[in-house]
Scaffold this motif. Sequence first.
Motif, PDB file in Angstrom:
ATOM      1  N   LYS A 110     -57.191 -14.668  63.436  1.00 12.17           N
ATOM      2  CA  LYS A 110     -56.827 -13.290  63.792  1.00 12.17           C
ATOM      3  C   LYS A 110     -57.780 -12.741  64.851  1.00 12.17           C
ATOM      4  CE  LYS A 110     -54.756 -12.314  59.326  1.00 12.17           C
ATOM      5  NZ  LYS A 110     -54.861 -11.564  58.080  1.00 12.17           N
ATOM      6  N   GLU A 111     -58.977 -13.326  64.894  1.00 11.23           N
ATOM      7  CA  GLU A 111     -59.995 -12.880  65.847  1.00 11.23           C
ATOM      8  C   GLU A 111     -60.505 -14.045  66.690  1.00 11.23           C
ATOM      9  OE1 GLU A 111     -63.102 -11.068  63.516  1.00 11.23           O
ATOM     10  OE2 GLU A 111     -62.132  -9.141  63.741  1.00 11.23           O
ATOM     11  N   GLY A 112     -59.653 -14.911  67.118  1.00  4.91           N
ATOM     12  CA  GLY A 112     -60.120 -16.017  67.951  1.00  4.91           C
ATOM     13  C   GLY A 112     -59.604 -17.354  67.478  1.00  4.91           C
ATOM     14  N   ASP A 113     -60.532 -18.268  67.216  1.00  3.52           N
ATOM     15  CA  ASP A 113     -60.203 -19.647  66.880  1.00  3.52           C
ATOM     16  C   ASP A 113     -59.346 -19.726  65.619  1.00  3.52           C
ATOM     17  OD1 ASP A 113     -60.195 -22.362  66.202  1.00  3.52           O
ATOM     18  OD2 ASP A 113     -62.262 -22.660  66.860  1.00  3.52           O
ATOM     19  N   LYS A 114     -58.167 -20.318  65.735  1.00  8.53           N
ATOM     20  CA  LYS A 114     -57.244 -20.397  64.590  1.00  8.53           C
ATOM     21  C   LYS A 114     -57.692 -21.425  63.547  1.00  8.53           C
ATOM     22  CE  LYS A 114     -54.125 -23.741  66.634  1.00  8.53           C
ATOM     23  NZ  LYS A 114     -53.033 -24.485  66.128  1.00  8.53           N
ATOM     24  N   ASN A 115     -58.756 -22.178  63.865  1.00  4.25           N
ATOM     25  CA  ASN A 115     -59.274 -23.171  62.929  1.00  4.25           C
ATOM     26  C   ASN A 115     -60.571 -22.725  62.267  1.00  4.25           C
ATOM     27  OD1 ASN A 115     -57.214 -25.162  63.414  1.00  4.25           O
ATOM     28  ND2 ASN A 115     -58.169 -25.460  65.411  1.00  4.25           N
ATOM     29  N   LYS A 116     -60.893 -21.439  62.453  1.00  7.95           N
ATOM     30  CA  LYS A 116     -62.129 -20.911  61.865  1.00  7.95           C
ATOM     31  C   LYS A 116     -61.923 -19.478  61.406  1.00  7.95           C
ATOM     32  CE  LYS A 116     -65.186 -23.848  64.513  1.00  7.95           C
ATOM     33  NZ  LYS A 116     -66.438 -23.955  65.244  1.00  7.95           N
ATOM     34  N   LEU A 117     -62.744 -19.084  60.445  1.00 10.01           N
ATOM     35  CA  LEU A 117     -62.748 -17.714  59.948  1.00 10.01           C
ATOM     36  C   LEU A 117     -63.938 -16.969  60.528  1.00 10.01           C
ATOM     37  CD1 LEU A 117     -62.165 -18.533  56.172  1.00 10.01           C
ATOM     38  CD2 LEU A 117     -60.503 -17.431  57.659  1.00 10.01           C
ATOM     39  N   SER A 118     -63.690 -15.795  61.082  1.00  9.78           N
ATOM     40  CA  SER A 118     -64.782 -14.925  61.516  1.00  9.78           C
ATOM     41  C   SER A 118     -65.341 -14.228  60.277  1.00  9.78           C
ATOM     42  CB  SER A 118     -64.263 -13.879  62.494  1.00  9.78           C
ATOM     43  OG  SER A 118     -63.397 -12.969  61.808  1.00  9.78           O
ATOM     44  N   LYS A 119     -66.427 -13.514  60.442  1.00  3.38           N
ATOM     45  CA  LYS A 119     -67.000 -12.766  59.314  1.00  3.38           C
ATOM     46  C   LYS A 119     -65.986 -11.755  58.783  1.00  3.38           C
ATOM     47  CE  LYS A 119     -71.405 -11.471  58.955  1.00  3.38           C
ATOM     48  NZ  LYS A 119     -72.653 -10.693  59.181  1.00  3.38           N
ATOM     49  N   ARG A 120     -65.273 -11.076  59.663  1.00  5.29           N
ATOM     50  CA  ARG A 120     -64.267 -10.101  59.239  1.00  5.29           C
ATOM     51  C   ARG A 120     -63.126 -10.789  58.466  1.00  5.29           C
ATOM     52  NH1 ARG A 120     -62.184  -6.268  63.679  1.00  5.29           N
ATOM     53  NH2 ARG A 120     -64.340  -5.682  63.531  1.00  5.29           N
ATOM     54  N   GLU A 121     -62.728 -11.965  58.925  1.00  2.00           N
ATOM     55  CA  GLU A 121     -61.662 -12.709  58.237  1.00  2.00           C
ATOM     56  C   GLU A 121     -62.119 -13.200  56.865  1.00  2.00           C
ATOM     57  OE1 GLU A 121     -59.542 -14.267  62.358  1.00  2.00           O
ATOM     58  OE2 GLU A 121     -61.045 -15.521  61.374  1.00  2.00           O
ATOM     59  N   VAL A 122     -63.385 -13.622  56.764  1.00  4.19           N
ATOM     60  CA  VAL A 122     -63.941 -14.014  55.462  1.00  4.19           C
ATOM     61  C   VAL A 122     -63.943 -12.808  54.532  1.00  4.19           C
ATOM     62  CG1 VAL A 122     -66.055 -14.715  54.252  1.00  4.19           C
ATOM     63  CG2 VAL A 122     -65.321 -15.951  56.294  1.00  4.19           C
ATOM     64  N   LYS A 123     -64.368 -11.666  55.052  1.00  2.75           N
ATOM     65  CA  LYS A 123     -64.391 -10.440  54.238  1.00  2.75           C
ATOM     66  C   LYS A 123     -62.985 -10.097  53.753  1.00  2.75           C
ATOM     67  CE  LYS A 123     -65.667  -5.589  54.214  1.00  2.75           C
ATOM     68  NZ  LYS A 123     -66.210  -4.459  54.964  1.00  2.75           N
ATOM     69  N   GLU A 124     -62.009 -10.189  54.633  1.00  5.58           N
ATOM     70  CA  GLU A 124     -60.627  -9.890  54.272  1.00  5.58           C
ATOM     71  C   GLU A 124     -60.122 -10.847  53.185  1.00  5.58           C
ATOM     72  OE1 GLU A 124     -56.755 -10.959  56.646  1.00  5.58           O
ATOM     73  OE2 GLU A 124     -57.632  -9.145  57.530  1.00  5.58           O
ATOM     74  N   LEU A 125     -60.429 -12.129  53.336  1.00  4.70           N
ATOM     75  CA  LEU A 125     -60.020 -13.123  52.348  1.00  4.70           C
ATOM     76  C   LEU A 125     -60.668 -12.832  50.994  1.00  4.70           C
ATOM     77  CD1 LEU A 125     -59.792 -16.923  52.931  1.00  4.70           C
ATOM     78  CD2 LEU A 125     -60.825 -16.036  50.872  1.00  4.70           C
ATOM     79  N   LEU A 126     -61.973 -12.604  50.993  1.00  9.99           N
ATOM     80  CA  LEU A 126     -62.684 -12.331  49.745  1.00  9.99           C
ATOM     81  C   LEU A 126     -62.206 -11.039  49.093  1.00  9.99           C
ATOM     82  CD1 LEU A 126     -66.311 -13.351  50.766  1.00  9.99           C
ATOM     83  CD2 LEU A 126     -64.739 -14.624  49.288  1.00  9.99           C
TER      84      LEU A 126
END
Length: 176
Positions: A110-126
């Motif tokens: 959602k914020e760049g590389d589709k094969n990695k989670l950014s800090k914001r994406e990790v927060k959203e997942l958690l």
Amino acid sequence: MALWGGICDILGSFRHYAEKEGNPKKLNKKEVKELLVEQLGLTGTSSSDIDATLKALDKDKDEEVDFIEFMPLLAALTSCVKADPNEKAPSTLLRGVKTIKALFQKHAGKEGDKNKLSKREVKELLQEEFFEKEKLDQKKLDELFKQLDSDGDAQVDMNEYFIFVAALCATLNEEL
């Protein structure tokens, strides 16, 4: 709470086979073979192939595979299993692996590389998976992210994510 469902599928599959004989937290040679055939569809697997698989997984050389030793097989499955939510998994173990991979893919990119989670994406997942109603503390998130991001690139790749999920599985396996 898809992650919890995936973890339960994986642990349930492991335990189903481990509880058949002997130690309920370890797979013996016969149980490894049954799991490979019934959960992964590896019919026609020779005894020498089973021996080689058991030897590769059995790091402590006790001729059994505990959940920690089982994790590399799960990691390999994660990298080669398609996470298409519309495609039904042929087994409980693969359903768990697909669920975990699909959750990663849902949040990654959602914020760049589709094969990695950014800090914001990790927060959203958690937040979505564990802290639905309570706000996730930023300091705790920063600490967790630092632990997850083992290569220090400020993103969490599939391997780093899987290590996190595998650690959750191992902890729950010991607790249950």
